[in-house]
Design a protein around this motif. Structure first.
Motif, short mmCIF file in Angstrom:
data_model
loop_
_atom_site.label_atom_id
_atom_site.label_comp_id
_atom_site.label_asym_id
_atom_site.label_seq_id
_atom_site.Cartn_x
_atom_site.Cartn_y
_atom_site.Cartn_z
N GLY A 156 -4.42 -1.96 -11.72
CA GLY A 156 -3.65 -2.68 -10.34
C GLY A 156 -4.83 -2.49 -9.33
N LEU A 157 -6.52 -2.06 -9.65
CA LEU A 157 -7.20 -1.62 -7.77
C LEU A 157 -8.13 -3.26 -7.64
CD1 LEU A 157 -9.40 0.98 -9.74
CD2 LEU A 157 -8.35 0.96 -7.59
N TRP A 158 -8.62 -3.22 -7.15
CA TRP A 158 -8.85 -4.77 -6.24
C TRP A 158 -10.32 -4.42 -6.51
CZ3 TRP A 158 -6.61 -3.27 -0.70
CH2 TRP A 158 -5.09 -3.22 -0.60
N THR A 159 -11.70 -3.89 -6.27
CA THR A 159 -13.06 -3.50 -6.31
C THR A 159 -13.11 -3.21 -8.51
OG1 THR A 159 -12.23 -1.25 -5.77
CG2 THR A 159 -13.46 -2.79 -4.46
N LEU A 160 -12.09 -2.97 -9.14
CA LEU A 160 -11.74 -3.22 -10.62
C LEU A 160 -10.94 -3.58 -11.27
CD1 LEU A 160 -13.51 0.65 -11.26
CD2 LEU A 160 -14.46 -1.56 -11.03
N PRO A 161 -11.21 -4.49 -10.80
CA PRO A 161 -9.76 -6.01 -11.27
C PRO A 161 -9.69 -5.35 -13.19
CG PRO A 161 -11.44 -7.33 -10.86
CD PRO A 161 -12.23 -5.79 -10.40
N SER A 162 -8.57 -4.96 -13.56
CA SER A 162 -8.24 -5.72 -15.07
C SER A 162 -7.72 -5.91 -15.63
CB SER A 162 -7.27 -4.13 -15.63
OG SER A 162 -6.24 -3.95 -14.76
N LEU A 166 -6.41 -10.93 -14.80
CA LEU A 166 -7.72 -12.07 -14.01
C LEU A 166 -6.28 -12.17 -12.89
CD1 LEU A 166 -8.54 -14.10 -16.68
CD2 LEU A 166 -9.91 -13.24 -15.29
N THR A 167 -5.28 -11.42 -12.27
CA THR A 167 -4.48 -11.96 -11.56
C THR A 167 -4.47 -11.25 -10.16
OG1 THR A 167 -2.87 -9.99 -12.37
CG2 THR A 167 -2.74 -12.57 -12.98
N TRP A 168 -6.20 -10.24 -10.19
CA TRP A 168 -6.04 -10.02 -8.77
C TRP A 168 -6.23 -10.48 -8.18
CZ3 TRP A 168 -9.99 -11.14 -6.56
CH2 TRP A 168 -11.39 -12.42 -7.44
N HIS A 169 -6.96 -12.04 -7.80
CA HIS A 169 -7.06 -13.18 -6.68
C HIS A 169 -5.76 -12.75 -5.05
CE1 HIS A 169 -8.11 -16.24 -4.01
NE2 HIS A 169 -9.45 -15.50 -4.64
N ARG A 174 -3.23 -11.66 -5.98
CA ARG A 174 -1.91 -10.52 -5.89
C ARG A 174 -3.44 -10.49 -4.32
NH1 ARG A 174 -2.60 -7.85 -10.44
NH2 ARG A 174 -4.47 -6.19 -9.84
N LEU A 175 -4.13 -10.09 -4.11
CA LEU A 175 -5.05 -10.00 -3.17
C LEU A 175 -4.81 -11.34 -1.82
CD1 LEU A 175 -7.20 -7.75 -2.14
CD2 LEU A 175 -8.67 -9.48 -2.45
N GLU A 176 -4.60 -11.91 -2.48
CA GLU A 176 -3.74 -13.17 -1.32
C GLU A 176 -2.89 -12.80 -1.10
OE1 GLU A 176 -5.19 -16.96 -3.31
OE2 GLU A 176 -6.93 -17.11 -3.21
N GLN A 177 -1.79 -12.52 -1.58
CA GLN A 177 -0.59 -12.08 -1.24
C GLN A 177 -0.62 -11.25 -0.24
OE1 GLN A 177 1.83 -11.08 -4.61
NE2 GLN A 177 1.44 -13.67 -5.09
N MET A 178 -1.13 -10.42 -0.22
CA MET A 178 -1.42 -8.78 0.71
C MET A 178 -2.19 -9.98 1.57
SD MET A 178 -3.30 -6.19 2.33
CE MET A 178 -4.46 -6.41 0.88
N GLY A 179 -3.26 -10.63 1.68
CA GLY A 179 -3.85 -11.00 3.20
C GLY A 179 -2.98 -12.24 3.82
N ALA A 180 -1.67 -13.16 2.88
CA ALA A 180 -0.83 -13.64 3.73
C ALA A 180 0.64 -12.90 4.60
CB ALA A 180 -0.49 -14.73 2.46
N TRP A 181 0.51 -11.21 3.16
CA TRP A 181 1.83 -10.36 4.19
C TRP A 181 1.00 -10.15 6.03
CZ3 TRP A 181 1.29 -5.25 4.97
CH2 TRP A 181 2.16 -4.48 4.69
N MET A 182 -0.20 -10.22 5.59
CA MET A 182 -0.88 -8.56 6.85
C MET A 182 -0.94 -10.59 7.67
SD MET A 182 -2.44 -5.83 6.97
CE MET A 182 -2.51 -4.38 6.37
N LYS A 183 -0.90 -11.19 7.20
CA LYS A 183 -1.08 -12.87 8.51
C LYS A 183 0.17 -12.43 8.78
CE LYS A 183 -2.80 -17.75 8.61
NZ LYS A 183 -2.80 -18.78 8.12
#
Length: 444
Positions: free
Chosen positions: A416-422, A424-427, A429-438
């Motif tokens: 689940g790391l952002w900088t070491l994605p294992s 293809l769903t990292w992007h 999850r990152l967009e969801q987290m950014g939308a949550w912050m917004k």
């Protein structure tokens, strides 16, 4: 175990700990060109007499946008500048915030507490230079990966998202397993006498019920049962993970903290804001005797200190190469701590915690989530009713449901790391987290 951690490591191990994983060579899944280069800049922040640090800023389209402070993984994940730049660009695009990445220093040259000071200097600079001038818009979100240092409870911080947080630098394999009834007490008295694993308000009600139900009973012979072994921890089951193996994390702690007791700092191990450490250090008898002796009891020396240092230097060549005594880390009882303090105006922000199912830090993320929920429920009850105990189960359920809405824990597949994605769903999850912050920062 402690001697293995504290003795000087062989050069081969040092090079292995700091060697990028083989997977790093083929993990260029991010693109640093996600946003125009004109929206990015790097500024240098002086740290008084301790040189300076840099802050990478991704400016939002509006100068009145909230600010998202990003704390990178530091030396735990080496050589990930391209991936980190992609994470910053994705966060800026999905959150609509100005993203400021504080490049704090945390290495053998800059051990603890240097990163804490760097983060505080960077945070103060962000507040003074990047926040909107209108108080109604001056809100901050904090986002970080594999971070331990934390500034909990600041009034401007309304949302926090952490990925695989190192909430406790005292790892499970450092502490021998023993019966709870045989655990020693901590070295110093704690803030409360409540067990760390129990909810304070629920614990009180259980004690009252037990006292009411107690009555004289005929003593019966107790049957001794063989205690069941504790379930395996994620630290053990995921120890061989190729992205963040436990050997790397333990080795990094040996490098980043000059002394093991420094890792007990609450800002280094934020879980200690909510409970006392599960371990304590027992120092060699010689250290205890020297520290407890008064100056009159110490052996006198007619020579001045410089002459004594010269003599000791030459005498050291004839001494045996005996390894010095080191303190021993043992497991002890842990007690609950009340945070934020009732006398302060601090309040905990909303949290979004992520740790993959194959991460050795998953148990730490779960414990941090549980402690945050308990603290938020207790603080909300106290602020609304001026009480610290539940009246009935319905009230308890009400405030616990509110705490559940304030702290969200997710465990995706992999690490689940952002900088070491294992995967293809990292992007996504990152967009969801950014939308949550917004949602949390823009609607206030």
């Amino acid at each position: 175990m402690l001697e293995r951690l504290l003795r000087p490591r062989p050069a081969a191990l040092k090079s292995w700990v700091h060697r990028p994983s083989r997977l790093l060579a083929c993990r260029r899944l991010f693109s640093a060109a996600a946003v125009p280069s004109s929206t990015r800049e790097r500024v240098s922040i002086p740290c008084r007499s301790n040189s300076s640090i840099s802050i990478d800023i991704h400016h939002a389209l509006s100068s009145e946008s909230p600010v998202l402070v990003y704390l990178p993984a530091g030396s735990v994940i080496p050589d990930c500048s391209d991936e980190q730049e992609g994470v910053l660009a994705a966060l800026a695009a999905s959150s609509g915030c100005t993203v400021a990445c504080i490049n704090y220093r945390f290495s053998a040259r800059y051990p603890w507490p240097n990163p804490l000071h760097d983060v505080l200097y960077g945070y103060d600079w962000v507040v003074e230079n990047l926040l909107p001038k209108q108080p109604a818009l001056a809100w901050i979100g904090v986002c970080g990966e594999l971070v331990g240092e934390c500034k909990l409870g600041t009034s401007r911080i309304v949302a926090a998202a952490v990925n695989n947080p190192i909430a406790d630098w005292v790892f499970p394999d450092d502490l021998p397993v023993s019966e709870p009834s045989q655990l020693p007490e901590p070295n110093a008295p704690e803030e409360t006498s409540f067990p760390a694993g129990e909810d304070l308000m629920t614990w009180w009600s259980q004690q009252d019920e037990q006292q009411e139900q107690e009555s004289p009973k005929v003593p019966t012979k107790k049957i001794k049962r063989v205690p069941k072994p504790p379930p395996p921890t994620t630290w053990t089951s995921n120890s061989d993970n190729p992205l963040i193996p436990t050997l790397t994390l333990s080795g990094e702690r040996d490098v980043l903290f000059r002394r093991l007791e420094h890792s007990f700092d609450r800002f280094a191990s934020p879980i200690h804001f909510f409970r006392s450490p599960h371990g304590k250090l027992i120092y060699p008898p010689s250290d205890d005797r020297f520290a407890s002796s008064s100056p009159t009891e110490l052996p006198g020396d007619p020579l001045d200190i410089e002459s004594r240092m010269d003599i000791d230097h030459y005498e050291s060549f004839s001494e045996d190469d005996a390894s010095p005594e080191v303190p021993t880390l043992v497991r002890c009882r842990a007690y609950a701590r009340i945070y934020p303090p009732s006398s302060s105006n601090l309040s905990l922000p909303q949290w979004r915690i992520t740790a993959g199912t194959q991460s050795p830090l998953l148990d730490q993320a779960r414990e941090l989530s549980k402690m945050l929920k308990r603290s938020i429920a207790r603080q909300t009850l106290r602020s609304r009713t001026s009480r610290v105990l539940w009246h009935d189960p319905d009230e308890k359920e009400k405030y616990e449901a509110y705490a559940e809405s304030q702290v969200h824990l997710s465990s995706p597949e992999g690490v689940g790391l952002w900088t070491l994605p294992s995967d293809l769903t990292w992007h996504t999850r990152l967009e969801q987290m950014g939308a949550w912050m917004k949602d949390k920062l823009h609607k206030r």
